[in-house]
Design an enzyme around this catalytic site. Structure first.
Site, PDB file in Angstrom:
ATOM      1  N   THR A  93       4.543   2.487   4.995  1.00  0.00           N
ATOM      2  CA  THR A  93       5.703   2.370   4.102  1.00  0.00           C
ATOM      3  C   THR A  93       6.542   1.207   4.594  1.00  0.00           C
ATOM      4  O   THR A  93       7.076   1.257   5.711  1.00  0.00           O
ATOM      5  CB  THR A  93       6.565   3.650   4.137  1.00  0.00           C
ATOM      6  N   LYS A 168       7.083   3.996  -4.158  1.00  0.00           N
ATOM      7  CA  LYS A 168       7.332   4.879  -3.019  1.00  0.00           C
ATOM      8  C   LYS A 168       8.841   4.975  -2.718  1.00  0.00           C
ATOM      9  O   LYS A 168       9.382   6.069  -2.548  1.00  0.00           O
ATOM     10  CB  LYS A 168       6.575   4.345  -1.788  1.00  0.00           C
TER      11      LYS A 168
END
Ligand code: NAD
Length: 294
Positions: A93, A168
């Site tokens: 991420t 995300k």
């Protein structure tokens, strides 16, 4: 595609790489940590002691690293080591800017690349039930899909370079805000003399319904499987929620989007983590809001 190099064998990377090995791929793993490399050996992964050894002869390279700076640094080295045409998948991420920089480095070596961050946490990594959010050209996505399917249950093509990371951080901004909203409602309900179960029974079937309430209820009782029933052991650590919220705010600044609730959620999780609760589950923020926690 038989041989996969897996770079970053931490809490997420190790079980993900293990699932690829279980599925029949030859997996060569590299991590800076010797302990992680040793743990990988027990999972059917060929642990090697350099990035160069890991990527030699690999058809695909997967990275699962802490932050954007790590991903860009590894990609700078990677592109000097891999053959043109190698498939590069980053599952970390990271900020959208770093994700796009990694795609650009890959393109410079004529490699297909995919940003493919995940949701589902360590449980999803172990159980191969992760959701992958992918940013890539269509051909790169199709090449990556069969590999990702061995580690996840839902693989979504969100758009071009960086679109996976964008999805995300938008999703996790919703989660951070909604967890605080649900927690505030329980604290207010307590002050008004309402039982947790009564509020849950009403809100979970009314317009207050959301995932943070029905699947991840921040107070013990109504949903027995949540971290609230387990001393707020993560789960999903508050520090990781803060990381994702900060990424959402960086992205909002650079894209000129107004996200006042995202900013407020970031400030609250920052306070919570700074007070020493970064390694507790993110739903424990209900204790800070109640005045009974950090
Ligand atoms: P982690 O810290 O457990 O693992 C990262 C690993 O990368 C470490 O073992 C570290 O030694 C290694 N590493 C760092 N730099 C390296 C380099 N240059 N070369 C090789 N190895 C290197 O982190 P994690 O929990 O596995 O998370 C990885 C990524 O997944 C993060 O971006 C995180 O935000 C994301 N993520 C985590 C979760 C979760 O629940 N843990 C859920 C979703 C997404």
């Amino acid at each position: 595609m038989n041989t996969i190099a897996f770079i970053g064998l931490g809490n997420m990377g190790l079980p993900m790489a293990a699932n690829l090995a279980k599925a029949g791929y030859t997996v060569k793993g590299f991590d800076l940590s010797e302990a992680s490399r040793a743990a990988a050996e027990g999972e059917g992964i060929h642990a090697v002691s350099s990035l160069a050894d890991a990527v030699k002869g690999a058809d695909a390279v997967i990275t699962m690293l802490p932050k954007g700076e790590h991903v860009v640094a590894v990609y700078r080295d990677l592109v000097g080591l891999v053959a043109a045409g190698t498939l590069l998948i980053d599952c970390s991420t990271v900020d959208v800017t770093s994700a796009r920089a990694a795609h650009d480095l890959a393109a410079g070596k004529a490699c297909h690349s995919v940003d493919a961050p995940v949701s589902g946490g360590t449980g999803g990594a172990k159980g191969a039930t992760l959701t992958f959010m992918c940013g890539a050209e269509a051909a790169a996505f199709e090449a990556a899909r069969p590999i990702l399917e061995k580690m996840g249950r839902k693989i979504v093509h969100c758009g071009g370079a960086g679109a996976g990371q964008a999805a995300k951080i938008c999703n996790n901004m919703i989660l951070g805000i909604s967890m605080i909203a649900v927690s505030e409602a329980f604290v207010l309900g307590e002050r008004l003399g309402l039982s947790h179960q009564a509020l849950f029974d009403v809100a979970s079937t009314s317009s207050g319904q959301c995932w943070a309430l029905t699947s991840y209820c921040p107070v013990p009782g109504p949903v027995p499987t949540t971290p609230a029933n387990n001393g707020y052991r993560p789960g999903f650590a508050a520090a990781l929620m803060l990381k994702d919220l900060k990424l959402s705010q960086e992205a909002a600044d650079s894209a000129g989007a107004s996200t006042p609730l995202g900013a407020a959620a970031t400030a609250l999780y920052d306070r919570f983590a700074t007070a020493g609760s970064g390694d507790r589950d993110f739903s424990a923020i209900v204790e800070m809001l109640r005045g009974s926690g950090a």
